[in-house]
Design a protein around this motif. Structure first.
Motif, PDB file in Angstrom:
ATOM      1  N   GLN A 274      81.282  -4.218 -15.606  1.00 43.41           N
ATOM      2  CA  GLN A 274      81.640  -5.297 -16.520  1.00 43.41           C
ATOM      3  C   GLN A 274      83.092  -5.196 -16.958  1.00 43.41           C
ATOM      4  OE1 GLN A 274      79.275  -5.353 -20.057  1.00 43.41           O
ATOM      5  NE2 GLN A 274      80.337  -7.098 -20.963  1.00 43.41           N
ATOM      6  N   ALA A 275      83.531  -3.968 -17.282  1.00 42.46           N
ATOM      7  CA  ALA A 275      84.927  -3.782 -17.682  1.00 42.46           C
ATOM      8  C   ALA A 275      85.877  -4.102 -16.537  1.00 42.46           C
ATOM      9  CB  ALA A 275      85.130  -2.344 -18.163  1.00 42.46           C
ATOM     10  N   GLU A 276      85.507  -3.714 -15.315  1.00 38.35           N
ATOM     11  CA  GLU A 276      86.361  -4.016 -14.166  1.00 38.35           C
ATOM     12  C   GLU A 276      86.450  -5.519 -13.929  1.00 38.35           C
ATOM     13  OE1 GLU A 276      86.709  -2.856  -9.401  1.00 38.35           O
ATOM     14  OE2 GLU A 276      85.060  -2.086 -10.636  1.00 38.35           O
ATOM     15  N   ALA A 277      85.307  -6.213 -14.044  1.00 41.56           N
ATOM     16  CA  ALA A 277      85.317  -7.665 -13.868  1.00 41.56           C
ATOM     17  C   ALA A 277      86.142  -8.349 -14.957  1.00 41.56           C
ATOM     18  CB  ALA A 277      83.889  -8.197 -13.875  1.00 41.56           C
ATOM     19  N   ASP A 278      86.063  -7.839 -16.168  1.00 37.31           N
ATOM     20  CA  ASP A 278      86.839  -8.430 -17.261  1.00 37.31           C
ATOM     21  C   ASP A 278      88.333  -8.227 -17.035  1.00 37.31           C
ATOM     22  OD1 ASP A 278      86.868  -9.629 -20.028  1.00 37.31           O
ATOM     23  OD2 ASP A 278      87.916  -7.759 -20.439  1.00 37.31           O
ATOM     24  N   ARG A 279      88.721  -7.029 -16.569  1.00 39.32           N
ATOM     25  CA  ARG A 279      90.142  -6.802 -16.267  1.00 39.32           C
ATOM     26  C   ARG A 279      90.622  -7.695 -15.135  1.00 39.32           C
ATOM     27  NH1 ARG A 279      88.578  -1.338 -17.157  1.00 39.32           N
ATOM     28  NH2 ARG A 279      88.315  -1.046 -14.925  1.00 39.32           N
ATOM     29  N   GLU A 280      89.797  -7.879 -14.120  1.00 38.23           N
ATOM     30  CA  GLU A 280      90.189  -8.749 -13.007  1.00 38.23           C
ATOM     31  C   GLU A 280      90.324 -10.192 -13.476  1.00 38.23           C
ATOM     32  OE1 GLU A 280      88.649  -9.913  -8.490  1.00 38.23           O
ATOM     33  OE2 GLU A 280      87.557  -8.440  -9.719  1.00 38.23           O
ATOM     34  N   ARG A 281      89.411 -10.614 -14.349  1.00 39.92           N
ATOM     35  CA  ARG A 281      89.496 -11.982 -14.876  1.00 39.92           C
ATOM     36  C   ARG A 281      90.796 -12.183 -15.657  1.00 39.92           C
ATOM     37  NH1 ARG A 281      88.721 -14.065 -19.730  1.00 39.92           N
ATOM     38  NH2 ARG A 281      88.019 -12.051 -20.521  1.00 39.92           N
ATOM     39  N   ARG A 282      91.135 -11.212 -16.495  1.00 39.04           N
ATOM     40  CA  ARG A 282      92.371 -11.338 -17.266  1.00 39.04           C
ATOM     41  C   ARG A 282      93.591 -11.326 -16.361  1.00 39.04           C
ATOM     42  NH1 ARG A 282      91.860  -6.922 -21.908  1.00 39.04           N
ATOM     43  NH2 ARG A 282      90.819  -5.804 -20.227  1.00 39.04           N
ATOM     44  N   ALA A 283      93.549 -10.521 -15.283  1.00 36.06           N
ATOM     45  CA  ALA A 283      94.679 -10.492 -14.350  1.00 36.06           C
ATOM     46  C   ALA A 283      94.860 -11.835 -13.656  1.00 36.06           C
ATOM     47  CB  ALA A 283      94.467  -9.382 -13.322  1.00 36.06           C
ATOM     48  N   ARG A 284      93.740 -12.464 -13.298  1.00 40.68           N
ATOM     49  CA  ARG A 284      93.834 -13.773 -12.644  1.00 40.68           C
ATOM     50  C   ARG A 284      94.345 -14.834 -13.607  1.00 40.68           C
ATOM     51  NH1 ARG A 284      88.331 -14.243  -8.887  1.00 40.68           N
ATOM     52  NH2 ARG A 284      88.873 -12.537  -7.447  1.00 40.68           N
ATOM     53  N   VAL A 285      93.900 -14.768 -14.843  1.00 42.79           N
ATOM     54  CA  VAL A 285      94.372 -15.736 -15.839  1.00 42.79           C
ATOM     55  C   VAL A 285      95.875 -15.573 -16.060  1.00 42.79           C
ATOM     56  CG1 VAL A 285      94.231 -16.392 -18.272  1.00 42.79           C
ATOM     57  CG2 VAL A 285      92.144 -15.989 -16.960  1.00 42.79           C
ATOM     58  N   ILE A 286      96.323 -14.323 -16.169  1.00 43.35           N
ATOM     59  CA  ILE A 286      97.756 -14.079 -16.370  1.00 43.35           C
ATOM     60  C   ILE A 286      98.554 -14.558 -15.167  1.00 43.35           C
ATOM     61  CG2 ILE A 286      99.488 -12.270 -16.635  1.00 43.35           C
ATOM     62  CD1 ILE A 286      97.420 -10.691 -18.246  1.00 43.35           C
ATOM     63  N   ASN A 287      98.034 -14.305 -13.943  1.00 40.96           N
ATOM     64  CA  ASN A 287      98.728 -14.741 -12.732  1.00 40.96           C
ATOM     65  C   ASN A 287      98.795 -16.260 -12.651  1.00 40.96           C
ATOM     66  OD1 ASN A 287     100.006 -14.583 -10.256  1.00 40.96           O
ATOM     67  ND2 ASN A 287      98.108 -14.385  -9.106  1.00 40.96           N
ATOM     68  N   ALA A 288      97.680 -16.930 -12.986  1.00 41.87           N
ATOM     69  CA  ALA A 288      97.678 -18.397 -12.955  1.00 41.87           C
ATOM     70  C   ALA A 288      98.629 -18.964 -14.000  1.00 41.87           C
ATOM     71  CB  ALA A 288      96.251 -18.911 -13.198  1.00 41.87           C
ATOM     72  N   ASP A 289      98.684 -18.351 -15.168  1.00 43.86           N
ATOM     73  CA  ASP A 289      99.605 -18.816 -16.202  1.00 43.86           C
ATOM     74  C   ASP A 289     101.050 -18.645 -15.756  1.00 43.86           C
ATOM     75  OD1 ASP A 289     100.010 -19.763 -18.989  1.00 43.86           O
ATOM     76  OD2 ASP A 289     100.961 -17.814 -19.219  1.00 43.86           O
ATOM     77  N   ALA A 290     101.330 -17.533 -15.080  1.00 47.02           N
ATOM     78  CA  ALA A 290     102.686 -17.324 -14.564  1.00 47.02           C
ATOM     79  C   ALA A 290     103.044 -18.365 -13.500  1.00 47.02           C
ATOM     80  CB  ALA A 290     102.804 -15.914 -13.988  1.00 47.02           C
TER      81      ALA A 290
ATOM     82  N   LEU B 298     101.830 -21.380 -13.314  1.00 49.22           N
ATOM     83  CA  LEU B 298     102.034 -22.657 -14.001  1.00 49.22           C
ATOM     84  C   LEU B 298     103.419 -22.728 -14.624  1.00 49.22           C
ATOM     85  CD1 LEU B 298     100.936 -25.338 -15.087  1.00 49.22           C
ATOM     86  CD2 LEU B 298      99.990 -24.069 -17.030  1.00 49.22           C
ATOM     87  N   GLN B 299     103.838 -21.660 -15.295  1.00 49.50           N
ATOM     88  CA  GLN B 299     105.168 -21.657 -15.888  1.00 49.50           C
ATOM     89  C   GLN B 299     106.255 -21.749 -14.818  1.00 49.50           C
ATOM     90  OE1 GLN B 299     105.595 -18.323 -18.509  1.00 49.50           O
ATOM     91  NE2 GLN B 299     103.765 -18.826 -19.703  1.00 49.50           N
ATOM     92  N   ALA B 300     106.047 -21.032 -13.700  1.00 51.58           N
ATOM     93  CA  ALA B 300     107.040 -21.084 -12.618  1.00 51.58           C
ATOM     94  C   ALA B 300     107.120 -22.476 -12.005  1.00 51.58           C
ATOM     95  CB  ALA B 300     106.689 -20.045 -11.548  1.00 51.58           C
ATOM     96  N   SER B 301     105.963 -23.135 -11.836  1.00 53.17           N
ATOM     97  CA  SER B 301     105.969 -24.484 -11.254  1.00 53.17           C
ATOM     98  C   SER B 301     106.701 -25.476 -12.159  1.00 53.17           C
ATOM     99  CB  SER B 301     104.535 -24.947 -11.007  1.00 53.17           C
ATOM    100  OG  SER B 301     103.826 -25.037 -12.241  1.00 53.17           O
TER     101      SER B 301
END
Length: 266
Positions: free
Chosen positions: A179-195, A197-200
């Motif tokens: 569960q902790a690993e999945a939560d960290r992966e989810r946060r990493a994907r959210v941060i990457n998608a936000d980056a 979006l800002q870059a676009s």
């Protein structure tokens, strides 16, 4: 006559010495003395230092007033969200009323230990796993109140209760790790998608500025060429503007027209 008086005096002195030795008691600084006279509790509590009791009539019982550190054995239970756990704790308490600690309960240490174990099992059943792992301060306060309520009648005050460790089954540990690993992966994907979006957004702004100034696109192209050439690569890939190809296409006459011109000149 004199010898009889001397003998009586020596005997009296001996009896007095024996009486003093039998009556003398020493109470340490961290102790208090509770006196029972013919089985009845005396109202006064003897403080630290030298004190006297009536031999064969009084019985002095010393009570330790220091803070006692008592470990609570691990208690197994099922939490409110149906997870089997094993929890151990430690209790810090001290005697505040020596007479009540001696009279009201047979063994106040054993009584506090049993009350702590019972209260700990009750806390496990009322709590969820997340509370046991992350909200221990609140549980410690609740556990302290549960133990302190009956302990006050025994002349004992609970200073602090601390939950030491929470043991989980191996299957639950693996599930929590996933569960902790999945939560960290989810946060990493959210941060990457936000980056992204800002870059676009920034790229869209840059494209808008360059569309208004065509020379800016050429300058950016030259900067890219310089950056690529600095790596000392053997192959250089150079992008070619489509607009320039269209300009060359319009500027170059068709092949048939060139051949007709050459034949007319001949």
């Amino acid at each position: 006559m004199v010898e009889a008086l001397v003998t009586a005096g020596v005997a009296l002195a001996s009896v007095g010495a024996v009486y003093a030795m039998a009556a003398a008691r020493v109470v340490k600084q961290y102790e208090r003395g509770v006196v029972f006279r013919l089985g009845r509790l005396r109202p006064e509590v003897r403080g630290p230092g030298f004190t006297m009791v009536v031999p064969f009539v009084d019985r002095l019982q010393k009570v330790n007033m220091q803070i006692v550190t008592m470990p609570v054995p691990g208690q197994e239970g099922i939490t409110r969200d149906n997870v089997t756990v094993r929890v151990d704790a430690v209790v810090y308490f001290r005697v505040t009323a020596p007479a009540e600690a001696v009279v009201r309960v047979e063994d106040y240490r054993f009584a506090v230990a049993q009350m702590a174990q019972t209260s700990l099992r009750s806390i496990i059943g009322k709590s969820e796993l997340d509370d046991l792992l992350s909200n221990r301060e609140k549980l410690n306060q609740g556990l302290e109140l549960m133990i302190d309520s009956p302990a006050v009648e025994w002349g004992v005050t609970i200073d602090r209760v601390e939950i030491k460790d929470v043991s989980l089954p191996e299957t639950m540990k693996r599930s929590m790790a996933r569960q902790a690993e999945a939560d960290r992966e989810r946060r990493a994907r959210v941060i990457n998608a936000d980056a992204e979006l800002q870059a676009s957004k920034k790229l869209a702004e840059a494209a808008k500025e360059m569309s208004e100034q065509p020379a800016a696109l050429q300058l950016r192209l030259l900067q890219t060429v310089v950056a690529v050439a600095a790596e000392k690569n053997s192959t250089l890939v150079l992008p070619f503007p489509v607009e320039l190809l269209r300009f060359l296409e319009h500027a170059t006459p068709p092949r048939g027209a060139v051949e007709k011109g050459e034949s007319g000149e001949g």
